[in-house]
Design an enzyme around this catalytic site. Structure first.
Site, PDB file in Angstrom:
ATOM      1  N   HIS A   6      -8.734  -5.949   0.702  1.00 25.22           N
ATOM      2  CA  HIS A   6     -10.005  -5.460  -0.429  1.00 25.22           C
ATOM      3  C   HIS A   6      -9.492  -5.905  -1.393  1.00 25.22           C
ATOM      4  O   HIS A   6      -8.039  -5.893  -1.999  1.00 25.22           O
ATOM      5  CB  HIS A   6     -10.235  -4.498   0.189  1.00 25.22           C
ATOM      6  CG  HIS A   6      -8.978  -3.287   0.157  1.00 25.22           C
ATOM      7  ND1 HIS A   6      -8.195  -3.198   1.144  1.00 25.22           N
ATOM      8  CD2 HIS A   6      -9.143  -2.349  -0.776  1.00 25.22           C
ATOM      9  CE1 HIS A   6      -7.492  -1.916   0.237  1.00 25.22           C
ATOM     10  NE2 HIS A   6      -8.196  -1.599  -0.778  1.00 25.22           N
TER      11      HIS A   6
ATOM     12  N   GLY B  11     -10.347   5.629   7.623  1.00 29.31           N
ATOM     13  CA  GLY B  11     -11.017   6.555   7.269  1.00 29.31           C
ATOM     14  C   GLY B  11      -9.655   7.282   6.401  1.00 29.31           C
ATOM     15  O   GLY B  11      -8.923   6.771   6.288  1.00 29.31           O
TER      16      GLY B  11
ATOM     17  N   MET C 100      -6.320  10.410   5.862  1.00 26.75           N
ATOM     18  CA  MET C 100      -5.743  10.858   6.550  1.00 26.75           C
ATOM     19  C   MET C 100      -5.294  11.577   8.097  1.00 26.75           C
ATOM     20  O   MET C 100      -4.960  11.871   9.012  1.00 26.75           O
ATOM     21  CB  MET C 100      -4.275  10.901   6.288  1.00 26.75           C
ATOM     22  CG  MET C 100      -4.156  12.315   6.163  1.00 26.75           C
ATOM     23  SD  MET C 100      -2.285  12.442   4.082  1.00 26.75           S
ATOM     24  CE  MET C 100      -2.917  14.033   4.690  1.00 26.75           C
TER      25      MET C 100
ATOM     26  N   HIS D 199     -14.338  -1.251   2.879  1.00 29.00           N
ATOM     27  CA  HIS D 199     -12.806  -1.385   3.026  1.00 29.00           C
ATOM     28  C   HIS D 199     -12.495  -0.389   3.953  1.00 29.00           C
ATOM     29  O   HIS D 199     -11.776   0.387   4.310  1.00 29.00           O
ATOM     30  CB  HIS D 199     -12.669  -1.216   1.880  1.00 29.00           C
ATOM     31  CG  HIS D 199     -10.742  -0.933   1.869  1.00 29.00           C
ATOM     32  ND1 HIS D 199      -9.687  -1.512   2.744  1.00 29.00           N
ATOM     33  CD2 HIS D 199     -10.252   0.272   1.106  1.00 29.00           C
ATOM     34  CE1 HIS D 199      -8.858  -0.126   2.600  1.00 29.00           C
ATOM     35  NE2 HIS D 199      -9.559   0.523   1.880  1.00 29.00           N
TER      36      HIS D 199
ATOM     37  N   LYS E 213       4.061   8.954   3.517  1.00 25.70           N
ATOM     38  CA  LYS E 213       3.979   8.861   2.644  1.00 25.70           C
ATOM     39  C   LYS E 213       4.488   9.062   1.904  1.00 25.70           C
ATOM     40  O   LYS E 213       5.968  10.333   1.784  1.00 25.70           O
ATOM     41  CB  LYS E 213       2.362   9.362   1.998  1.00 25.70           C
ATOM     42  CG  LYS E 213       2.381   9.261   0.121  1.00 25.70           C
ATOM     43  CD  LYS E 213       0.929  10.009  -0.629  1.00 25.70           C
ATOM     44  CE  LYS E 213       0.366  10.062  -1.360  1.00 25.70           C
ATOM     45  NZ  LYS E 213      -0.177  10.556  -2.367  1.00 25.70           N
TER      46      LYS E 213
END
Length: 147
Positions: free
Chosen positions: A19, A52, A54, A75, A145
């Site tokens: 995207h 969606g 996390m 997206h 992350k």
């Protein structure tokens, strides 16, 4: 979908679902530069992924080729709160509760990704019903992350 060699019955597929890009396309009888910002290409039958947050579902989709939408679809869930606002609004204990049953890094680095910092993915998918067909629903198991 293709079957994995040496693993009968195990099928894999890929979806190139980038995207935020611009490409040359043909729409309404003319060649144009089309920019998709926060959108994916959703040509008829084209595989895509609409994530969606996390802590919620993500969807593997197939495009429906909606010309009025320039063969595009969302997206993902999209933010309802900026990263800075999310860090101010949400606490780690709140995030612990929202992430029940999902493995994650248990650090403040995840606060800006709090599920409530995003729009409800089920509403996004309902709004995109004329753009994509849901093929599979994915549920988070682990989120990673960097700190």
């Amino acid at each position: 979908m293709t079957e994995r060699p040496g693993q009968p019955g195990v099928c894999v597929s890929t979806a190139d679902s980038h995207h935020n890009y611009t490409e040359r396309e043909h729409h309404a009888g003319r060649d144009v530069w089309l920019s998709r910002k926060g959108a994916i290409s959703a040509r008829r039958g084209q595989a895509g992924l609409i994530p969606g947050s996390m802590g919620t579902a993500s969807y593997v989709v197939a495009g429906l080729g909606n010309e009025a939408a320039l063969l595009s679809a969302p997206h993902g869930a999209g933010r309802s709160h900026s990263r800075n606002a999310a860090r101010r609004l949400f606490t780690r204990s709140d995030l612990e509760q929202r992430m029940g049953g999902i493995a994650w890094g248990h650090s403040d680095a995840f606060l800006d990704e709090h599920p409530d910092a995003y729009k409800p993915i089920d509403q996004v998918m309902a709004d995109a019903a004329d753009l994509v067909e849901v093929r599979h629903t994915l549920r988070q198991v682990v989120n990673v992350k960097g700190d």
